[in-house]
Design a protein around this motif. Structure first.
Motif, PDB file in Angstrom:
ATOM      1  N   LEU A 289      11.601  -5.233  -5.691  1.00 42.63           N
ATOM      2  CA  LEU A 289      12.240  -5.810  -4.509  1.00 42.63           C
ATOM      3  C   LEU A 289      11.974  -7.292  -4.333  1.00 42.63           C
ATOM      4  O   LEU A 289      12.842  -8.050  -3.937  1.00 42.63           O
ATOM      5  CB  LEU A 289      11.680  -5.125  -3.256  1.00 42.63           C
ATOM      6  CG  LEU A 289      12.232  -3.781  -2.842  1.00 42.63           C
ATOM      7  CD1 LEU A 289      11.305  -3.168  -1.808  1.00 42.63           C
ATOM      8  CD2 LEU A 289      13.629  -3.958  -2.266  1.00 42.63           C
ATOM      9  N   ASP A 290      10.719  -7.688  -4.597  1.00 41.25           N
ATOM     10  CA  ASP A 290      10.350  -9.028  -4.132  1.00 41.25           C
ATOM     11  C   ASP A 290       9.118  -9.591  -4.829  1.00 41.25           C
ATOM     12  O   ASP A 290       8.433  -8.878  -5.580  1.00 41.25           O
ATOM     13  CB  ASP A 290      10.137  -9.016  -2.607  1.00 41.25           C
ATOM     14  CG  ASP A 290       9.365  -7.786  -2.135  1.00 41.25           C
ATOM     15  OD1 ASP A 290       8.669  -7.182  -2.964  1.00 41.25           O
ATOM     16  OD2 ASP A 290       9.472  -7.437  -0.949  1.00 41.25           O
ATOM     17  N   GLU A 291       8.853 -10.844  -4.566  1.00 45.38           N
ATOM     18  CA  GLU A 291       7.659 -11.534  -5.070  1.00 45.38           C
ATOM     19  C   GLU A 291       7.394 -12.734  -4.159  1.00 45.38           C
ATOM     20  O   GLU A 291       8.338 -13.345  -3.639  1.00 45.38           O
ATOM     21  CB  GLU A 291       7.891 -12.001  -6.513  1.00 45.38           C
ATOM     22  CG  GLU A 291       6.779 -12.837  -7.125  1.00 45.38           C
ATOM     23  CD  GLU A 291       5.420 -12.119  -7.238  1.00 45.38           C
ATOM     24  OE1 GLU A 291       4.780 -11.923  -6.180  1.00 45.38           O
ATOM     25  OE2 GLU A 291       5.014 -11.781  -8.369  1.00 45.38           O
TER      26      GLU A 291
ATOM     27  N   SER B 282      -0.126   2.415  12.317  1.00 45.32           N
ATOM     28  CA  SER B 282       0.317   1.028  12.524  1.00 45.32           C
ATOM     29  C   SER B 282       1.833   0.899  12.322  1.00 45.32           C
ATOM     30  O   SER B 282       2.445  -0.064  12.757  1.00 45.32           O
ATOM     31  CB  SER B 282      -0.427   0.076  11.577  1.00 45.32           C
ATOM     32  OG  SER B 282      -0.045   0.340  10.252  1.00 45.32           O
ATOM     33  N   LYS B 283       2.446   1.877  11.665  1.00 39.44           N
ATOM     34  CA  LYS B 283       3.894   1.832  11.424  1.00 39.44           C
ATOM     35  C   LYS B 283       4.689   2.620  12.473  1.00 39.44           C
ATOM     36  O   LYS B 283       5.918   2.645  12.431  1.00 39.44           O
ATOM     37  CB  LYS B 283       4.216   2.382  10.024  1.00 39.44           C
ATOM     38  CG  LYS B 283       3.547   1.654   8.869  1.00 39.44           C
ATOM     39  CD  LYS B 283       4.147   0.278   8.658  1.00 39.44           C
ATOM     40  CE  LYS B 283       3.376  -0.548   7.658  1.00 39.44           C
ATOM     41  NZ  LYS B 283       3.554  -0.145   6.276  1.00 39.44           N
ATOM     42  N   ALA B 284       3.978   3.291  13.389  1.00 36.58           N
ATOM     43  CA  ALA B 284       4.656   4.238  14.289  1.00 36.58           C
ATOM     44  C   ALA B 284       5.719   3.566  15.165  1.00 36.58           C
ATOM     45  O   ALA B 284       6.837   4.069  15.309  1.00 36.58           O
ATOM     46  CB  ALA B 284       3.636   4.969  15.154  1.00 36.58           C
TER      47      ALA B 284
ATOM     48  N   SER C 165       0.823  -1.216   0.000  1.00 31.96           N
ATOM     49  CA  SER C 165       0.000   0.000   0.000  1.00 31.96           C
ATOM     50  C   SER C 165       0.860   1.270   0.000  1.00 31.96           C
ATOM     51  O   SER C 165       0.446   2.297  -0.540  1.00 31.96           O
ATOM     52  CB  SER C 165      -0.928  -0.001   1.220  1.00 31.96           C
ATOM     53  OG  SER C 165      -0.147  -0.043   2.397  1.00 31.96           O
ATOM     54  N   SER C 166       2.060   1.189   0.557  1.00 33.68           N
ATOM     55  CA  SER C 166       2.853   2.423   0.749  1.00 33.68           C
ATOM     56  C   SER C 166       3.175   3.181  -0.547  1.00 33.68           C
ATOM     57  O   SER C 166       3.050   4.403  -0.568  1.00 33.68           O
ATOM     58  CB  SER C 166       4.148   2.117   1.497  1.00 33.68           C
ATOM     59  OG  SER C 166       3.866   1.485   2.714  1.00 33.68           O
ATOM     60  N   PRO C 167       3.604   2.507  -1.623  1.00 35.88           N
ATOM     61  CA  PRO C 167       4.021   3.294  -2.796  1.00 35.88           C
ATOM     62  C   PRO C 167       2.875   3.693  -3.743  1.00 35.88           C
ATOM     63  O   PRO C 167       3.131   4.381  -4.734  1.00 35.88           O
ATOM     64  CB  PRO C 167       4.994   2.351  -3.515  1.00 35.88           C
ATOM     65  CG  PRO C 167       4.571   0.983  -3.139  1.00 35.88           C
ATOM     66  CD  PRO C 167       3.917   1.073  -1.796  1.00 35.88           C
TER      67      PRO C 167
HETATM   68  C1  F6R Z   1       6.827  -4.877  -0.872  1.00 34.70           C
HETATM   69  C2  F6R Z   1       7.839  -4.911   0.173  1.00 34.70           C
HETATM   70  C3  F6R Z   1       7.458  -4.854   1.606  1.00 34.70           C
HETATM   71  C4  F6R Z   1       6.456  -3.730   1.904  1.00 34.70           C
HETATM   72  C5  F6R Z   1       6.098  -3.707   3.382  1.00 34.70           C
HETATM   73  C6  F6R Z   1       5.061  -2.650   3.698  1.00 34.70           C
HETATM   74  O1  F6R Z   1       7.436  -4.933  -2.130  1.00 34.70           O
HETATM   75  O2  F6R Z   1       8.976  -5.018  -0.128  1.00 34.70           O
HETATM   76  O3  F6R Z   1       8.611  -4.655   2.375  1.00 34.70           O
HETATM   77  O4  F6R Z   1       7.010  -2.507   1.537  1.00 34.70           O
HETATM   78  O5  F6R Z   1       5.609  -4.955   3.778  1.00 34.70           O
HETATM   79  O6  F6R Z   1       3.860  -2.993   3.086  1.00 34.70           O
HETATM   80  P1  F6R Z   1       2.684  -1.930   2.994  1.00 34.70           P
HETATM   81  O7  F6R Z   1       3.186  -0.825   2.151  1.00 34.70           O
HETATM   82  O8  F6R Z   1       1.559  -2.672   2.342  1.00 34.70           O
HETATM   83  O9  F6R Z   1       2.392  -1.496   4.382  1.00 34.70           O
END
Ligand code: F6R
Length: 368
Positions: free
Chosen positions: A83-85, A220-222, A55-57
């Motif tokens: 980054l990943d899959e 939730s990230k704080a 969700s972040s980007p």
């Molecule tokens: C996704 C990734 C993860 C997310 C992390 C935060 O490619 O590498 O590290 O960035 O899990 O996820 P969100 O943005 O959904 O809170």
């Protein structure tokens, strides 16, 4: 727009920029990415971007799409490495990061398909090692990442580098942390459908990027953000490895910043502009820290608790204690919705108290 962007160096070991709203931070990040792309274009070079999903980007990608559609930003010279899959994962599955990236960005810009790289979740297990080595090599062959965009998981992961990941780790197959699996469940209907493993760039791969931006939005990230920014470097919080990167920015909204010392207890960082709300927070904090009832806090307690500045403003502990105690006491009512036709301006100092001072203070949470 930016609410607090001065560098705070007493507690923070990473440069943090705080925006009131996530959308504002996303626009700022997209502008920086666009700047890199245009700069490289002018030099006739490729811009190599490390991208994230989740969700972040999404706000960043929306702004990049807008810049493409309305301000003629071209991605023809852009090479991307995700980054990943998840593993295993088919690219056409709704939860795949291939699907995500096309839907959220690639299908709306002029990037060349051959310039897109996303770890392949369809590989047979015996192909994984060689594939991961080749992924690393491809990044090197492109001249390395100009910028890596990161979100952060509640475990402190960057990419899918979960706690325990080494600072030198490279692209590989990893096991997902149970908390990450719980967080991913919203995308997979049920937790049991979430793959247990993933392919991810390593911490070492990420750290080689020339520029890194870590985003965090929402309360939730704080907590994990505070540990990342203010804690020691440790594989228990893999994002803390970023503290040793020379060119990183952490971009957050006001909610993700809530646990940072400069926001939570700003009096520990420097001079404050005291208002009633901040005074109340500081006095309650001091009472908890000293493990004393508010009315028993002394001038010495204020000085020992880094609140001498507040003492100067208010005169003495006695006045401060009474002011805050009364303000808190005033919030206690048997009529939460307000008592009709009553004037409680003087409450709680009624003329005929029904309980003794002793039993009253014993029942009042702020004095225990
Ligand atoms: C996704 C990734 C993860 C997310 C992390 C935060 O490619 O590498 O590290 O960035 O899990 O996820 P969100 O943005 O959904 O809170």
């Amino acid at each position: 727009m930016e609410v607090l962007n001065y560098p705070e160096t007493t507690f923070e070991k990473l440069p943090v920029v705080i925006f009131e709203h996530a959308a504002q931070g996303a626009i700022r990040i997209a502008q920086e990415i666009a700047g890199i792309i245009r700069h490289k274009q002018q030099k006739g070079k490729k811009a190599v971007l490390g991208l994230a999903t989740g969700s972040s980007p999404i706000g960043v990608y929306q702004e990049l799409i807008r810049l493409h559609q309305q301000e003629s930003l071209s991605f023809a010279n852009v090479v991307t490495f995700n980054l990943d899959e998840y593993y295993p994962m088919q690219p056409d599955e709704l939860q795949s990061y291939v699907y995500f990236m096309h839907e959220q960005l690639f299908d709306h810009i002029d990037i060349l398909p051959e310039n897109i790289h996303i770890p392949d979740g369809t590989l047979a297990i015996e192909q994984v090692k060689e594939y991961c080595q080749a992924y690393e090599q491809q990044i090197k062959d492109c001249g390395g990442l100009d910028l890596q965009l990161l979100g952060i998981g509640r475990t402190g992961h960057i990419g899918f580098n979960e706690p325990g990941s080494a600072s030198t780790s490279v692209t590989r197959l990893v096991k997902l942390d149970p908390l990450t699996i719980t967080d991913a469940a919203k995308d997979f209907i049920k937790e049991e459908f979430v793959p247990l493993r993933a392919l991810t760039m390593g911490v070492g791969t990420i750290m080689k990027a020339r520029r890194i931006i870590l985003m965090a939005w929402g309360e939730s990230k704080a907590r994990i953000l505070q540990q990342t920014v203010e804690g020691r470097i440790s594989d228990e919080v893999p994002a803390s490895f970023l503290q040793s990167h020379p060119n990183v920015n952490v971009v957050v909204d006001q909610w993700a910043a809530l646990e940072l010392t400069r926001i939570k207890t700003p009096w520990l960082v420097g001079m404050c502009s005291w208002d009633d709300n901040l005074i109340r927070r500081a006095v309650i904090w001091l009472s908890l820290k000293m493990q004393k009832p508010i009315l028993k806090l002394t001038d010495e307690d204020y000085k020992d608790g880094s609140l001498s500045d507040l003492l100067v403003e208010a005169g003495n502990a006695y006045n401060l204690n009474i002011k805050v105690f009364n303000a808190i006491q005033h919030t206690i009512t048997g009529w939460p919705g307000g008592k009709p036709n009553s004037n409680d301006a003087q409450r709680p100092s009624g003329q005929c108290p029904r309980v003794s001072a002793r039993s009253f203070s014993a029942r009042t949470p702020t004095t225990t």
